[in-house]
Enzyme design. Structure first.
Site, PDB file in Angstrom:
ATOM      1  N   GLN A   1       0.850  -1.314   0.196  1.00 38.41           N
ATOM      2  CA  GLN A   1       0.042  -0.059  -0.006  1.00 38.41           C
ATOM      3  C   GLN A   1       0.680   1.002  -0.020  1.00 38.41           C
ATOM      4  OE1 GLN A   1      -3.918  -1.852   2.313  1.00 38.41           O
ATOM      5  NE2 GLN A   1      -3.036  -0.080   3.064  1.00 38.41           N
TER       6      GLN A   1
ATOM      7  N   HIS B   1      -7.781   1.739   1.576  1.00 34.70           N
ATOM      8  CA  HIS B   1      -7.699   1.098   2.627  1.00 34.70           C
ATOM      9  C   HIS B   1      -8.423   2.488   3.592  1.00 34.70           C
ATOM     10  CE1 HIS B   1      -5.339  -1.272   6.096  1.00 34.70           C
ATOM     11  NE2 HIS B   1      -6.483  -0.658   6.330  1.00 34.70           N
TER      12      HIS B   1
HETATM   13  P1  NDP Z   1      -8.181  -9.500  17.148  1.00 31.73           P
HETATM   14  O1  NDP Z   1      -6.805  -9.826  17.774  1.00 31.73           O
HETATM   15  O2  NDP Z   1      -9.339  -9.084  18.026  1.00 31.73           O
HETATM   16  O3  NDP Z   1      -8.729 -10.876  16.335  1.00 31.73           O
HETATM   17  C1  NDP Z   1      -7.615 -11.534  15.623  1.00 31.73           C
HETATM   18  C2  NDP Z   1      -8.365 -13.054  15.446  1.00 31.73           C
HETATM   19  O4  NDP Z   1      -7.546 -13.552  14.651  1.00 31.73           O
HETATM   20  C3  NDP Z   1      -8.188 -13.561  16.760  1.00 31.73           C
HETATM   21  O5  NDP Z   1      -9.273 -14.165  17.246  1.00 31.73           O
HETATM   22  C4  NDP Z   1      -7.093 -14.743  16.351  1.00 31.73           C
HETATM   23  O6  NDP Z   1      -7.346 -15.825  17.158  1.00 31.73           O
HETATM   24  C5  NDP Z   1      -7.341 -14.967  15.001  1.00 31.73           C
HETATM   25  N1  NDP Z   1      -6.354 -15.702  14.193  1.00 31.73           N
HETATM   26  C6  NDP Z   1      -5.032 -15.400  14.093  1.00 31.73           C
HETATM   27  N2  NDP Z   1      -4.471 -16.292  13.331  1.00 31.73           N
HETATM   28  C7  NDP Z   1      -5.473 -17.100  12.807  1.00 31.73           C
HETATM   29  C8  NDP Z   1      -5.475 -18.338  12.122  1.00 31.73           C
HETATM   30  N3  NDP Z   1      -4.195 -18.596  11.676  1.00 31.73           N
HETATM   31  N4  NDP Z   1      -6.686 -18.625  11.799  1.00 31.73           N
HETATM   32  C9  NDP Z   1      -7.786 -18.606  12.217  1.00 31.73           C
HETATM   33  N5  NDP Z   1      -7.754 -17.122  13.155  1.00 31.73           N
HETATM   34  C10 NDP Z   1      -6.648 -16.642  13.302  1.00 31.73           C
HETATM   35  O7  NDP Z   1      -7.983  -8.301  16.008  1.00 31.73           O
HETATM   36  P2  NDP Z   1      -9.131  -7.577  15.388  1.00 31.73           P
HETATM   37  O8  NDP Z   1     -10.297  -8.325  15.126  1.00 31.73           O
HETATM   38  O9  NDP Z   1      -9.333  -6.238  16.222  1.00 31.73           O
HETATM   39  O10 NDP Z   1      -8.324  -7.108  14.069  1.00 31.73           O
HETATM   40  C11 NDP Z   1      -8.026  -8.337  13.110  1.00 31.73           C
HETATM   41  C12 NDP Z   1      -7.393  -7.918  12.110  1.00 31.73           C
HETATM   42  O11 NDP Z   1      -7.992  -6.907  10.900  1.00 31.73           O
HETATM   43  C13 NDP Z   1      -6.015  -7.010  12.170  1.00 31.73           C
HETATM   44  O12 NDP Z   1      -4.916  -7.513  12.836  1.00 31.73           O
HETATM   45  C14 NDP Z   1      -5.770  -6.237  10.982  1.00 31.73           C
HETATM   46  O13 NDP Z   1      -5.009  -6.944  10.282  1.00 31.73           O
HETATM   47  C15 NDP Z   1      -7.228  -5.849  10.512  1.00 31.73           C
HETATM   48  N6  NDP Z   1      -7.725  -4.586  10.683  1.00 31.73           N
HETATM   49  C16 NDP Z   1      -8.098  -4.053   9.329  1.00 31.73           C
HETATM   50  C17 NDP Z   1      -8.488  -2.631   9.504  1.00 31.73           C
HETATM   51  C18 NDP Z   1      -8.793  -1.858   8.093  1.00 31.73           C
HETATM   52  O14 NDP Z   1      -8.820  -0.671   8.375  1.00 31.73           O
HETATM   53  N7  NDP Z   1      -9.292  -2.497   7.193  1.00 31.73           N
HETATM   54  C19 NDP Z   1      -8.489  -2.021  10.831  1.00 31.73           C
HETATM   55  C20 NDP Z   1      -8.181  -2.768  12.036  1.00 31.73           C
HETATM   56  C21 NDP Z   1      -7.881  -4.158  11.798  1.00 31.73           C
HETATM   57  P3  NDP Z   1      -6.845 -16.308  18.607  1.00 31.73           P
HETATM   58  O15 NDP Z   1      -6.468 -14.945  19.093  1.00 31.73           O
HETATM   59  O16 NDP Z   1      -7.956 -16.873  18.953  1.00 31.73           O
HETATM   60  O17 NDP Z   1      -5.665 -16.976  18.526  1.00 31.73           O
END
Ligand code: NDP
Length: 392
Positions: free
Chosen positions: A314, A333
């Protein structure tokens, strides 16, 4: 005195806004799981104003300069002659936004001899080589929750826009047309469809909750299963494996962080396993998907649509195939940087800086890497490694 290097996206082409569409934004009391909103001692900005572009400076200048620190703000982040690369070697802190990421690759981290803290003004720290940050004991922190609901709302909008064929129908109006058949030949109801959510963290769970009233069949996968009472309350079916989720879904929405385990999780082979006519929405990270496999599957008709706001790298190059592939609903984005979200992440960055500059601990929910290892939210949601490859 600390040097803080802050990389933000460009100002609007007509300059910093002189007025806004609305006068205020709602005041929230807490995040959905009870976590408190950012708690800086003070803020020097008006919530609801543009803070995420260069002139907005995340509202940090008065606070930092009054305390004798140096703040450098730039959008010029790419290549060896960029302001970012020139200012990096003696910076103590780098602030970057995922929307306009200043990639902290191994090479850059090796040049950044003074760097102690990398703050993500938003969520998702995959633009930092986390392996190298661990080796160099650089703390990586992000503003957990600041825009999770913003993205969940955006995701629901994109799912509906694809399934109902909203964007082409809007274009018919803009082009002064009225051919209804053109609009509806690809338009369906979401009701009754199976929606598969990949990762049920803050955003994924927010999407699941928001979709419940649409009378869809809700399925999900995650590394950690949600509590049974929550599954029952929302009506969820859990899949321990990604593949079984993809096979049964009409709509797939991605919500996991980008880290070595998830890079290119949606590739040619996985797409082949999906039903013909599946829609994919990706507001998580562009590199979760194989770029060319997505474009090919839309062209062949195997996928019915793809929407999202995340790309790699990006900003996306002008010839990126996701700009021109059929049946897409891509935006730059933007989902996590609404004016509402900016107020929260600017306040969160200020909270992190206040704590760090005073030698106080940063909240553990904000930490991704600390003391040479994954920490806080990072220890739960990420795996060690590097997802910055190919960014330059
Ligand atoms: P969280 O940390 O709350 O959630 C991320 C989830 O992903 C956790 O439940 C985690 O699992 C799960 N996870 C990680 N690895 C895997 C895998 N291999 N398979 C399945 N599940 C997996 O983060 P958010 O929900 O707040 O944000 C998620 C993502 O969204 C961010 O990391 C970012 O990349 C993206 N994002 C995009 C934005 C945008 O503007 N478009 C803004 C904010 C975020 P567990 O913890 O249970 O292991």
């Amino acid at each position: 005195m600390a040097k803080i290097l802050c990389v933000l996206y460009d100002d609007p082409v007509n300059g910093h806004p002189k007025s806004y569409a609305r006068d205020t934004i709602p005041e929230l009391s807490q995040y959905p799981d009870g976590q408190s909103l950012p708690t800086p001692r003070e803020i020097d900005f008006k919530p609801g104003e543009l803070l995420g572009s260069v002139s907005g400076e995340l509202g940090l200048r008065n606070f930092l300069e009054a305390a004798g620190h140096q703040l450098v703000v730039t959008s010029d982040k790419s290549g060896p002659d960029s302001v970012f690369e020139k200012e990096l070697p003696d910076a103590d802190v780098v602030i970057s936004q995922p929307f306009w990421p200043a990639y902290l690759t191994r090479e850059r981290l090796q040049k950044a001899k003074n760097l102690k803290l990398a703050i993500t003004a938003g969520i998702g720290s995959d633009h930092v080589n986390l392996d190298e940050a661990m080796k160099k004991h650089i703390t990586v922190a992000e503003v957990t929750w600041c825009n999770s609901v913003s993205v969940a709302e955006h995701t629901v909008m994109m799912i509906l826009a694809l399934v109902r064929n909203y964007i082409p129908s809007y274009q018919v109006v803009v082009n002064k047309g009225w051919n209804i058949a053109d609009c509806v030949e690809r338009s369906y109801d979401l009701e009754g469809m199976t929606v598969g959510i990949v990762a049920s963290g803050r955003i994924g769970l927010g999407v699941l909750r928001r979709l419940k009233p649409f009378d869809v069949k809700l399925h999900y996968t995650d590394r950690h299963r949600l509590p049974a009472e929550m599954e029952e309350e929302i009506g969820l079916t859990f899949h321990p494996e990604l593949e079984s989720l993809l096979k049964i879904s009409d709509v797939v929405s991605l919500h996991c962080p980008l880290h070595p385990e998830t890079e290119h999780m949606i590739d040619e082979e996985m797409i082949r396993k999906m039903k013909r006519g599946t829609y994919i929405v990706n507001t998580a990270r562009g590199k979760l998907c194989d770029r060319d496999a997505i474009a090919r599957a839309l062209e062949s008709g195997h996928l019915a649509g793809y929407a999202g706001d995340v790309w790699f790298p990006q900003p996306a190059p002008k010839d990126h195939p996701w700009r021109s592939m059929p049946f897409h609903g891509m935006t730059p984005h933007t989902s996590g940087t609404s004016l509402s979200a900016q107020a929260r992440y600017a306040a969160g960055v200020r909270e992190i800086l206040e704590n760090w500059l005073e030698g106080q601990p940063i909240r553990s929910e904000y930490l991704i890497v600390d003391k040479g290892q994954l920490a806080g939210t990072g220890a739960h949601s990420y795996s060690a490694g590097d997802a910055t490859r190919g960014s330059e």
